[in-house]
Scaffold this motif. Structure first.
Motif, mmCIF file in Angstrom:
data_model
loop_
_atom_site.group_PDB
_atom_site.id
_atom_site.type_symbol
_atom_site.label_atom_id
_atom_site.label_comp_id
_atom_site.label_asym_id
_atom_site.label_seq_id
_atom_site.Cartn_x
_atom_site.Cartn_y
_atom_site.Cartn_z
ATOM 1 N N LEU A 1 0.780 -1.092 0.034
ATOM 2 C CA LEU A 1 -0.038 -0.038 -0.033
ATOM 3 C C LEU A 1 0.924 1.318 0.007
ATOM 4 N N SER A 2 2.039 1.222 0.717
ATOM 5 C CA SER A 2 2.861 2.239 0.698
ATOM 6 C C SER A 2 3.330 2.557 -0.596
ATOM 7 N N VAL A 3 3.913 1.687 -1.360
ATOM 8 C CA VAL A 3 4.458 1.647 -2.561
ATOM 9 C C VAL A 3 3.522 2.223 -3.529
ATOM 10 N N MET A 4 2.209 1.825 -3.791
ATOM 11 C CA MET A 4 1.192 2.239 -4.530
ATOM 12 C C MET A 4 0.673 3.707 -4.090
ATOM 13 N N ASN A 5 1.003 4.033 -2.830
ATOM 14 C CA ASN A 5 0.789 5.474 -2.517
ATOM 15 C C ASN A 5 1.627 6.367 -2.980
ATOM 16 N N GLY A 6 2.947 5.694 -2.948
ATOM 17 C CA GLY A 6 4.049 6.533 -3.751
ATOM 18 C C GLY A 6 3.840 6.645 -5.163
ATOM 19 N N PHE A 7 3.604 5.514 -5.962
ATOM 20 C CA PHE A 7 3.371 5.737 -7.347
ATOM 21 C C PHE A 7 2.098 6.763 -7.439
ATOM 22 N N ASP A 8 1.061 6.892 -6.714
ATOM 23 C CA ASP A 8 0.089 7.726 -6.955
ATOM 24 C C ASP A 8 0.392 9.236 -6.785
ATOM 25 N N TYR B 1 13.172 5.280 -9.867
ATOM 26 C CA TYR B 1 13.219 4.699 -8.325
ATOM 27 C C TYR B 1 11.996 4.071 -7.853
ATOM 28 N N LEU B 2 12.066 3.597 -6.721
ATOM 29 C CA LEU B 2 10.916 3.019 -6.147
ATOM 30 C C LEU B 2 10.257 3.856 -5.094
ATOM 31 N N PRO B 3 8.971 4.455 -5.523
ATOM 32 C CA PRO B 3 8.464 5.576 -4.750
ATOM 33 C C PRO B 3 7.650 4.902 -3.396
ATOM 34 N N THR B 4 7.765 5.592 -2.126
ATOM 35 C CA THR B 4 6.966 5.051 -1.068
ATOM 36 C C THR B 4 6.394 6.148 -0.491
ATOM 37 N N GLN B 5 5.246 6.007 0.069
ATOM 38 C CA GLN B 5 4.638 7.143 0.878
ATOM 39 C C GLN B 5 3.579 6.484 1.929
ATOM 40 N N LEU B 6 4.112 6.506 3.113
ATOM 41 C CA LEU B 6 3.512 5.651 4.565
ATOM 42 C C LEU B 6 2.466 6.727 4.826
ATOM 43 N N ASP B 7 1.188 5.810 4.873
ATOM 44 C CA ASP B 7 0.093 6.636 5.318
ATOM 45 C C ASP B 7 -0.546 5.847 6.352
ATOM 46 N N TRP B 8 -0.576 6.624 7.441
ATOM 47 C CA TRP B 8 -0.966 6.159 8.902
ATOM 48 C C TRP B 8 -2.279 5.502 8.892
ATOM 49 N N PHE B 9 -3.068 6.150 8.059
ATOM 50 C CA PHE B 9 -4.507 5.689 8.293
ATOM 51 C C PHE B 9 -4.509 3.942 7.480
ATOM 52 N N ASP B 10 -3.681 3.869 6.399
ATOM 53 C CA ASP B 10 -3.598 2.543 5.988
ATOM 54 C C ASP B 10 -2.992 1.640 6.992
ATOM 55 N N VAL B 11 -1.929 2.067 7.578
ATOM 56 C CA VAL B 11 -1.273 1.143 8.705
ATOM 57 C C VAL B 11 -2.246 0.934 9.944
ATOM 58 N N THR B 12 -3.227 1.753 10.140
ATOM 59 C CA THR B 12 -4.303 1.665 11.343
ATOM 60 C C THR B 12 -5.217 0.553 10.748
ATOM 61 N N TRP B 13 -5.796 1.083 9.708
ATOM 62 C CA TRP B 13 -7.101 -0.015 9.509
ATOM 63 C C TRP B 13 -6.344 -1.340 8.963
ATOM 64 N N VAL B 14 -5.260 -1.627 8.658
ATOM 65 C CA VAL B 14 -4.921 -3.191 8.436
ATOM 66 C C VAL B 14 -4.406 -3.633 9.535
ATOM 67 N N GLY B 15 -4.081 -2.941 10.655
ATOM 68 C CA GLY B 15 -3.716 -3.329 11.863
ATOM 69 C C GLY B 15 -4.827 -3.945 12.603
ATOM 70 N N LEU B 16 -5.761 -3.009 12.567
ATOM 71 C CA LEU B 16 -6.958 -3.240 13.316
ATOM 72 C C LEU B 16 -7.856 -4.491 12.554
ATOM 73 N N THR B 17 -7.794 -4.449 11.252
ATOM 74 C CA THR B 17 -8.515 -5.732 10.610
ATOM 75 C C THR B 17 -7.783 -7.089 10.622
ATOM 76 N N ALA B 18 -6.436 -6.998 10.576
ATOM 77 C CA ALA B 18 -5.759 -8.495 11.180
ATOM 78 C C ALA B 18 -6.041 -8.508 12.620
ATOM 79 N N PHE B 19 -6.023 -7.642 13.625
ATOM 80 C CA PHE B 19 -6.622 -8.177 14.834
ATOM 81 C C PHE B 19 -7.620 -8.721 14.902
ATOM 82 N N ILE B 20 -8.603 -7.956 14.512
ATOM 83 C CA ILE B 20 -10.198 -8.378 14.420
ATOM 84 C C ILE B 20 -10.250 -9.822 13.774
ATOM 85 N N LEU B 21 -9.758 -10.032 12.654
ATOM 86 C CA LEU B 21 -9.882 -11.266 12.172
ATOM 87 C C LEU B 21 -9.058 -12.521 12.949
ATOM 88 N N SER B 22 -8.025 -12.298 13.652
ATOM 89 C CA SER B 22 -7.409 -13.165 14.464
ATOM 90 C C SER B 22 -8.094 -13.444 15.692
#
Length: 411
Positions: A45-52, A367-388
């Motif tokens: 997701l960070s790489v795709m945000n970077g390309f975007d 080069y390989l662009p990246t952009q870390l989005d903390w919203f993506d980090v949050t929803w990925v973490g919450l979703t993984a925890f809920i599924l587990s």
């Protein structure tokens, strides 16, 4: 410090003992699988945000974010620029006219969109000055008939700074020899390279030279705008048009480039869904590991039941164990994903240097662009925890249903 019995026993089950090494290995493998799934999803997701981000900055930095047109050429365009820059949501404005035609040189022909600009204003609405490889925009002058080409367009025509190109306009004129198209020779005064498809499509001349080609003199066709919020551009246009005469109208990037960014948005959504399935598979591996733990601990469960433990307490023991595994995997995955997102560009560059390969020459960035989005980090973490956590419910309920007599029958 007081610790509930169910939590104490559940956390104790997560630690390996000699006779439980296989069960502990299953729990560890589930945690590692969940960690890798979360890390990969955050990194992608960070790489795709970077390309975007690069697409928005490069393509929307070159093409018009918004343009105010008129049904007739604009005479007092400087006043229009002042009105536009005073309008809410508009950062800056610059005059423009456009000519479409064919550029030819050295026996090569290529279609192009030639934009007439005022060099002193263009730097306020475009990233073009920052990407000049040869020459400068200031080399464009009134009556000089200079032209600035994209690198790809210049390569196709086989020209560089100082060479000449001929513009063939889609307009016929009558002569003694019959009907012939209009021609105009330009001198290449600069070459730019943005690294996007615009390099092979766009060229720039002085707005006065474009006006002569269009037979409108020193007037222009419209004014380009740079706006504060790309996604509120229509509202910005409406506010500006409300203060202008009715023969003005607007166009914006959503009409010219909207399909490209919608495609990127759809690709990101589909990639997220596919990678989320990997996270789901890793999370539900906890089911198999907990089922094995429940089967292995039947005698322990039976003893606890005979000592007065309720089915609810037994369920909570295994909920704690599964949740601990899921939480550990999620936290480790988020940490690894953030670390990779921040360093993957450097890792890719190091790999290129080590293997002597160029991975990104086929793309619009080198080069390989990246952009870390903390919203993506949050929803990925919450979703993984809920599924587990959901994955622990079934084994925990099965553990709560175990009857002491049945479990101890063959002990």
């Amino acid at each position: 410090m007081y610790t509930p019995l169910s939590m104490f026993i559940g956390l104790r089950y997560t630690r390996a003992r000699r006779r439980d090494q296989f069960i502990s290995f299953m729990s560890l493998s589930s945690m590692i699988g969940l960690m890798l799934g979360v890390a990969v999803l955050i990194t992608v997701l960070s790489v795709m945000n970077g390309f975007d981000r690069e697409l928005k900055q490069r393509i929307l930095g070159m093409v018009s974010q918004s343009t105010i047109h008129a049904t007739e050429p604009v005479q007092n365009w400087r006043k229009l620029v002042e009105l536009a820059e005073a309008s809410p949501g508009v950062t800056s404005a610059a005059p423009m006219s456009q000519v479409q035609g064919m550029l030819t040189a050295n026996g090569q022909v290529n279609g192009a969109v030639i934009t007439g600009i005022a060099p002193e204003f263009e730097k306020n609405v475009s990233i073009l000055p920052a990407f000049m490889k040869q020459g400068a925009l200031s080399d464009l002058s009134d009556g000089g008939y200079g032209i600035v080409l994209g690198q790809q367009l210049a390569d196709v025509l086989g020209v560089r700074q100082g060479d000449s190109v001929t513009l063939v306009m889609p307009e016929a004129t009558l002569s003694a020899a019959g009907v012939i198209p209009r021609f105009k020779r330009f001198t290449v005064v600069g070459v730019f390279k943005v690294g996007a498809e615009v390099d092979g499509l766009l060229a720039y001349v002085h707005y006065a030279d474009a006006g002569r080609l269009l037979r409108i003199g020193d007037r222009v066709q419209g004014v380009r705008l740079k706006v504060d919020d790309l996604f509120a551009v229509r509202a910005t246009n409406e506010r500006l048009l409300a203060s202008l005469p009715p023969y003005f109208y607007a166009s914006d990037w959503t009409q010219t480039q909207g399909s490209l960014f919608n495609a990127i948005k759809m690709e990101k959504a589909m990639m997220s869904l596919l990678l989320l399935l990997i996270v789901a598979v890793a999370a539900f591996n906890i089911v198999s590991s907990l089922v094995m733990v429940v089967n292995d601990k039947k005698s322990d469960i039976a003893i606890l039941r005979t000592l007065g433990a309720t089915p609810g307490m037994i369920q909570r023991i295994f909920l704690v164990q599964g949740t601990a595994v899921g939480l550990g995997g999620t936290i480790a995955g988020v940490g690894l994903g953030v670390l990779l997102s921040l360093t993957v560009s450097d890792l890719a560059a190091a790999y290129e240097r080590l293997m002597h390969v160029r991975l990104f020459d086929a793309y619009f960035v080198n080069y390989l662009p990246t952009q870390l989005d903390w919203f993506d980090v949050t929803w990925v973490g919450l979703t993984a925890f809920i599924l587990s956590f959901l994955a622990t419910i079934y084994p925990a309920r099965q553990a709560g249903r175990i009857q002491p007599a049945e479990a101890l029958r063959y002990e």
